[in-house]
Design an enzyme around this catalytic site. Structure first.
Site, short mmCIF file in Angstrom:
data_model
loop_
_atom_site.label_atom_id
_atom_site.label_comp_id
_atom_site.label_asym_id
_atom_site.label_seq_id
_atom_site.Cartn_x
_atom_site.Cartn_y
_atom_site.Cartn_z
N HIS A 48 0.68 -5.87 0.64
CA HIS A 48 -0.55 -4.78 0.40
C HIS A 48 -1.22 -5.49 -1.02
O HIS A 48 -0.39 -6.11 -1.85
CB HIS A 48 0.24 -3.64 -0.07
CG HIS A 48 -0.66 -2.65 -0.86
ND1 HIS A 48 -0.65 -2.23 -2.12
CD2 HIS A 48 -2.01 -2.03 -0.61
CE1 HIS A 48 -1.44 -1.54 -2.35
NE2 HIS A 48 -2.33 -1.31 -1.33
N SER A 49 -2.37 -5.38 -0.93
CA SER A 49 -3.16 -5.78 -2.04
C SER A 49 -2.87 -7.21 -2.60
O SER A 49 -2.81 -8.21 -1.80
CB SER A 49 -2.97 -4.72 -3.26
OG SER A 49 -3.90 -5.10 -4.08
N SER A 50 -2.75 -7.39 -3.94
CA SER A 50 -2.38 -8.75 -4.27
C SER A 50 -1.23 -9.37 -3.75
O SER A 50 -0.71 -10.70 -3.85
CB SER A 50 -2.34 -8.65 -6.13
OG SER A 50 -1.22 -8.01 -6.39
N HIS A 89 -6.97 2.90 -1.45
CA HIS A 89 -6.22 1.58 -1.23
C HIS A 89 -4.80 1.74 -1.09
O HIS A 89 -4.16 0.65 -0.65
CB HIS A 89 -6.71 0.85 -2.84
CG HIS A 89 -5.94 -0.38 -3.05
ND1 HIS A 89 -6.06 -1.38 -1.97
CD2 HIS A 89 -5.27 -0.92 -3.80
CE1 HIS A 89 -5.59 -2.50 -2.43
NE2 HIS A 89 -5.07 -2.26 -3.63
#
Length: 399
Positions: free
Chosen positions: A229-231, A371
């Site tokens: 997820h994400s970074s 997000h």
């Protein structure tokens, strides 16, 4: 001195049955408040799936100190084995995003099943990783690592739980899936905000430690699907570069590896990032690159708040043969800021010789996600999309 690549966590690595009460009512007594963190009460029931739990530390290096050597760079990993038995050939390894930890894959802030429970119930072996210098992967070599605060509650509300209240991009007004109000003071918001933790700003040192530790782990676990997820998406990219034969697929819930650039909240704003394109540390390009200054970058497209421009390689683009050899998926929520720039990673991977899949959740009938879709009200629908893609990849391999 060479240290083993796996360290048992203080004798806790034996299989421990994680008994959870069957999901029924929210509490054994209807007068008990089981909202958010209040569900810590023993009177509140859990919705989690039963599993066996083992814990390990993987990787690490020896660092001299005044009194001898200390171990640094080791990464905390939980191994969750379905009590129903493992039914699939490839394990799943989960990577959390920035300012979080591996608990993001367990129960949600409003105490529903998380992604780990979904896949354990389906018979997948699950591994949860705390990024280096985060959560239980605390970093001892403080000369190489600097920590930043997790994030402010205002950023959590404005960027994740309630972006629709003060939209900075048009898609934010479509956000409907956060459980509770999403606002400061709401018990579900508070449970989520309390889970944010400090994270390292030493990006090069962090990537260097993770890419070594995870390839070491996969050499023992076997080829796995990496879910991020994400970074957290930067680590599967690096592992795909370094040991692609051990990556069955790279699955990204809103990848934060935008090539060469971090976007600001206004048009034509932002800052240079990830000098190697998708990472802060070297990637294996063809033709080879010895210094990231050799990568020629051009800006493509008009920059708008609804659709950001992309910083891509100037043609003819160099290829990334190792990364391109790994099946790749990105999913993007309809109301997330990632709907404005996730396409840039997809275009970069195509330039580099890949054939990435990109599923915009709204296109498959899943609407209203921000997000943190894996924590939102319809998270099980998103998990089913991920599982469907995994099954497609296994079918291609005749598994």
């Amino acid at each position: 001195m060479r240290y083993p690549t796996v360290f048992s966590a203080l004798g806790l690595a034996g299989a421990v049955s994680a008994y959870v009460l069957p999901p029924t009512a929210a509490a054994t007594n209807s007068s008990v408040d089981c909202t958010g963190v209040h569900a810590i009460s023993p009177k509140c029931r859990s919705s989690e799936t039963k599993y066996f739990r083992d814990v390990f530390y993987v990787g690490g290096r020896s660092v001299p100190s005044g009194g001898g050597n200390i171990l640094a760079d080791q990464v905390y990993v939980e191994k969750l084995t379905p009590t129903c038995g493992v039914k699939h050939p490839h394990p799943l390894v989960f990577f959390h995003g920035g300012a979080g930890s591996a608990v993001t894959w367990l129960n949600t802030p409003d105490n529903r099943k998380g992604f780990a429970s979904y896949f354990i119930q389906k018979g997948y072996m699950v591994y949860l990783v705390d990024q280096i210098a985060t959560g239980r992967s605390a970093q001892q070599d403080t000369t190489d690592f600097a920590l930043a605060n997790g994030t402010t509650v205002q950023v959590v509300q404005g960027g994740f739980s309630a972006p629709e209240l003060a939209p900075t991009y048009p898609q934010a007004t479509l956000h409907t899936q956060w459980p509770g109000t999403g606002q400061i003071g709401d018990p579900i918001f508070e449970a989520f905000a309390h889970a944010t933790v400090p994270y390292t700003t030493s990006l090069v040192a962090g990537e260097t430690a993770m890419r070594a530790s995870i390839c070491s782990m996969l050499s023992m676990v076997g080829a796995s699907y990496l879910i991020s997820h994400s970074s957290g998406a930067q680590y599967p990219i690096l592992v795909s570069n370094d040991c692609p034969e051990l990556v069955a697929g790279n699955i990204n819930l809103e990848h934060s590896t935008q090539p060469f650039w971090n976007y600001g909240s206004t048009v034509d704003s932002g800052s240079a990032a990830r000098a190697w394109g998708l990472a802060n540390t070297p990637l294996t390009y063809d033709p080879p690159v010895s210094d990231p200054s050799e990568l020629k970058v051009e800006v493509v497209g008009e920059d708008t708040l609804a659709l950001r421009n992309c910083h891509l390689q100037a043609e003819p683009a160099r290829k990334l043969p190792n990364i391109a050899s790994v099946p790749y998926l990105c999913t993007t929520g309809e109301a997330s800021v990632h709907a404005t720039y996730d396409h840039c990673v997809i275009e970069f991977l195509k330039q580099a010789g890949g054939n990435p899949d990109w599923i915009k959740l709204a296109d498959v009938g899943i609407h209203g996600n921000g997000h943190f879709g894996h924590l939102e009200k319809n998270n099980m629908e998103i998990a089913a999309v991920v599982e469907g893609w995994i099954k497609e990849q296994d079918a291609k391999k005749n598994l």
